[in-house]
Enzyme design. Structure first.
Site, PDB file in Angstrom:
ATOM      1  N   GLY A 572       0.796  -1.223   0.000  1.00  0.00           N
ATOM      2  CA  GLY A 572       0.000   0.000   0.000  1.00  0.00           C
ATOM      3  C   GLY A 572       0.823   1.264   0.000  1.00  0.00           C
ATOM      4  N   ALA A 573       1.804   1.332   0.890  1.00  0.00           N
ATOM      5  CA  ALA A 573       2.588   2.569   0.996  1.00  0.00           C
ATOM      6  C   ALA A 573       3.219   2.897  -0.355  1.00  0.00           C
ATOM      7  CB  ALA A 573       3.673   2.403   2.056  1.00  0.00           C
ATOM      8  N   TYR A 574       3.653   1.860  -1.070  1.00  0.00           N
ATOM      9  CA  TYR A 574       4.283   2.037  -2.379  1.00  0.00           C
ATOM     10  C   TYR A 574       3.240   2.394  -3.432  1.00  0.00           C
ATOM     11  CZ  TYR A 574       7.052   0.758  -6.541  1.00  0.00           C
ATOM     12  OH  TYR A 574       7.705   0.756  -7.743  1.00  0.00           O
ATOM     13  N   SER A 575       2.182   1.573  -3.523  1.00  0.00           N
ATOM     14  CA  SER A 575       1.196   1.761  -4.598  1.00  0.00           C
ATOM     15  C   SER A 575       0.497   3.114  -4.504  1.00  0.00           C
ATOM     16  CB  SER A 575       0.156   0.639  -4.555  1.00  0.00           C
ATOM     17  OG  SER A 575       0.786  -0.617  -4.682  1.00  0.00           O
ATOM     18  N   LYS A 578       3.031   5.942  -5.433  1.00  0.00           N
ATOM     19  CA  LYS A 578       3.353   5.935  -6.864  1.00  0.00           C
ATOM     20  C   LYS A 578       2.154   6.404  -7.695  1.00  0.00           C
ATOM     21  CE  LYS A 578       6.904   4.498  -8.460  1.00  0.00           C
ATOM     22  NZ  LYS A 578       8.149   5.268  -8.770  1.00  0.00           N
TER      23      LYS A 578
END
Ligand code: ZN
Length: 684
Positions: A572-575, A578
């Site tokens: 989640g933190a990445y998606s 981004k």
């Protein structure tokens, strides 16, 4: 001038070895020659292809540099075919080049120097020619005759200025044949020729004659230039004015063709800018014809409003650059014979008191050569003024040199520019993986690349690696933290001073923290947003300001991820971060369109090789999220794609190259997947 010849180093050398050794000694001394200037030769008896002994002239090939010259950069010519040419009355440059082509013993050698006839006509074994600052300082002044007699007491030949070519060679050859005891020949406003039975003898004489000139200039100095009233600017003010001014300048002089700029505020330049005499002195002309090819006849001396008001600065800079170009056009019209290819009308050297010197050109090599040469022009002007009054080539001579048919001919032979020639790219996260591959690809296509990364050691390693195969002057970089505005500002300041601005941003730096939402630490969430969203915003915003100031468009490439259209569980933190990056790119496309600034997104997936993103921890986490064994992870990603092929950093670099170049000039706001085909991630 120090004589650097070492008998122990030269021991056992054959003729060509000793010529190479001597050439490099001359080339290494920038007070003698700079960047490709000067030439050397030796005449030896060798068997030709049929085994008959003939006299062979071995002379520096065109396009090589004495400092680094190698054996195979000398052209070999049949001396007996060249010598009789001295009897002719005249010969055009084109006929001379054609004739010399036919005298070459090995067509694989480079073409011989344009001063070949002069070397051939001198009846001595070894010949050396330089454009020594001290010698030129003796001839580029109103008292040339008296000065030369004072220094050399009539033992030196002199030929008044004419352009290199047949006539100059004939005049020098005849003078030396009639006066075989001369110590050398000075070509007014050009340089020095010496000779000898060995390379050492020709070199020793060269250094002796230059040393005598230097001593004279020192002992007979009757005046120094006067420091003006302008005080030094506060270094911070100077730096900030340079940062504002340089992209504006780059944009203004790129109207006819794209240029890069190099900034120089070395002590020597700042001193010259502070002299009362310099505004006039700088407009007299170049020290030698060789210098003129790189600097043009005159630099632009700018009197600038330094209040810091950028509108006022822009207006005064634009007016003076436009005036320069208009005057250049007039000068061209006055002197052209009608058939010349008109060259770019903007200055190669721009001088602004209290701020410094900018050199301009099609690439960093050109700006560096021009800068180095201008340092020597300053040296010659200052020394000539010290003993008398500096003079230069006449207007017509200057024109005839800049529009020399041989130089014009070279233009027609030049290969077409590469896609990214004269462009400047900054890449974030360039120390490995996708960033590194993009830097290498853009540089190979002609771009000047500035690599940045949080890892200072690693980014310098990559910079050095690229310099092995690409012109090192086009590669640079430094550490940069995309979350820190001060760090960004410092990196861009360096970029601007080195290359003049930016055309391509590759916003790539990123991290990939994993974790399910209910267990994710706030700090990890925040860190992902800081780097994967705010980092892109800060770098893009800085680039946008510079691109707008240049007013020549630009391309921004955001490295997204397949997770933008198709997010992953426990990622989640990445998606999320981004996805925000993707939205940012589209906003920039909206805001940049009217300025010709494009912004596009590349969505790679599963690029495992050479990347920091796929740490062992992330591999474990993603394998567990997909319910597979970690050793099967690369295979898993490959097989879930439509094309079933692994994706490499180089594949992403190909897409970046397309988006960076004008080949995609009608594409903005686009999202291009480079993922072997993941149908869930089709952009819509
Ligand atoms: Zn020369």
């Amino acid at each position: 001038m120090e004589n650097l010849w070492s008998d122990s180093e030269a021991k056992g050398m054959n003729d060509l070895d000793s010529l190479v050794y001597m050439s490099r000694l001359i080339g290494a001394n920038t007070e003698l020659v700079v960047w490709g200037g000067g030439n050397t030769s030796i005449k030896v008896t060798e068997p030709d292809i049929a085994g008959n002994d003939i006299e062979v002239l071995k002379i520096k090939g065109s396009g090589s540099d004495l400092k680094t010259i190698r054996h195979n950069q000398f052209a070999h010519l049949r001396q007996a075919d060249i010598v009789p040419l001295i009897e002719r009355k005249d010969m055009t440059d084109e006929d001379m080049v054609d004739y010399l082509d036919k005298c070459m013993l090995d067509p694989k050698n480079p073409r011989p120097s344009v001063e070949t006839l002069l070397h051939a006509f001198l009846p001595f074994k070894c010949v050396a020619h330089s454009h020594a600052d001290a010698i030129v300082s003796l001839t580029n002044n109103v008292d040339q005759q008296k000065v030369l007699t004072d220094v050399y007491k009539g033992n030196m030949g002199l030929v008044e200025y004419i352009r290199p070519g047949f006539l100059l060679s004939k005049l020098v050859g005849e003078q030396v044949i009639q006066n075989p005891n001369l110590r050398g020949v000075i070509l007014a406003k050009h340089g020095l020729f010496t000779w000898g039975d060995t390379a050492k003898e020709a070199y020793d004489r060269h250094i002796d004659l230059v040393t005598e000139a230097e001593t004279y200039l020192k002992d007979h100095q009757i005046k120094t230039l006067t420091h003006g009233h302008t005080h030094d600017l506060d270094p911070d003010k100077q730096k900030s004015l340079v940062e504002i001014l340089t992209p504006m300048m780059r944009g203004l002089i790129s109207k006819t063709s794209k240029k890069v700029l190099k900034y120089d505020n070395s002590k020597e330049i700042m001193n010259f800018l502070s002299y009362q005499e310099s505004p006039e002195l700088s407009q007299i002309g170049p020290a030698t014809p060789d210098h003129l090819i790189h600097t043009k006849q005159k630099p632009l001396w700018v009197e600038l409003d330094k209040s810091g008001d950028s509108n006022a600065m822009y207006t005064s800079l634009k007016t003076q650059l436009d005036d320069y170009a208009i005057n250049y056009d007039k000068w061209y019209e006055q002197h052209t014979s009608g058939s010349d290819i008109k060259l770019d009308p903007f200055p190669r050297v721009i001088l602004i008191p209290q701020l410094g010197m900018w050199t301009t050109g099609k690439d960093a090599k050109a700006t560096t050569i021009t800068g180095d040469i201008y340092h020597h022009t300053i040296n010659v002007m200052t020394k000539s003024e010290g003993i008398s009054s500096f003079i230069s080539l006449s207007d017509q001579d200057a024109y005839d040199m800049e529009y020399w048919p041989l130089e014009q001919y070279k233009l027609t032979l030049a290969p077409p520019d590469k896609d990214l020639a004269s462009k400047v790219a900054l890449i974030t996260g360039a120390a490995n993986g996708i960033g590194k591959a993009i830097a290498a690809t853009l540089a190979t296509e002609g771009a000047h690349v500035f690599l940045t990364d949080i890892d200072e050691t690693k980014v310098q390693e990559v910079v050095e690696e690229l310099k092995d195969t690409i012109d090192p002057l086009r590669i640079s970089g430094c550490s940069m933290d995309v979350t820190n505005q001060q760090s960004i500002k410092e990196s861009y300041s360096q970029l601007i001073r080195q290359f003049g601005g930016i055309d391509i941003l590759v916003s790539n730096a990123g991290i990939a923290p994993d974790g399910a939402i209910d267990t994710l630490e706030l700090a990890d969430w925040q860190r992902s947003l800081d780097i994967n969203t705010t980092g892109h915003f800060l770098v893009a915003s800085h680039s946008l300001r510079i691109m707008k100031s240049q007013d020549t468009g630009g391309s921004m490439i955001f490295i997204g991820t397949k997770n933008i259209p198709a997010p992953g569980a426990e990622f989640g933190a990445y998606s999320v971060a981004k996805a925000a990056e993707g939205q940012l790119a589209r906003i920039i496309a909206l805001e940049g369109g009217e300025f010709g600034i494009r912004a596009n997104i590349i969505n790679p997936d599963a690029v495992f090789q050479g990347t920091n993103l796929w740490s062992d921890k992330i591999k474990e986490a993603r394998a567990s999220a997909h319910g597979i064994d970690v050793t099967k992870i690369e295979e898993f990603y490959q097989n879930r794609s439509l094309l079933k092929k692994p994706v490499f950093a180089e594949d992403v670099a190909e897409a970046a190259l397309f988006l960076a170049s004008d080949r995609s000039s009608k594409t903005t706001g686009a999202m291009i997947p480079v993922d072997s085909g993941v149908k869930e991630a089709f952009p819509r």
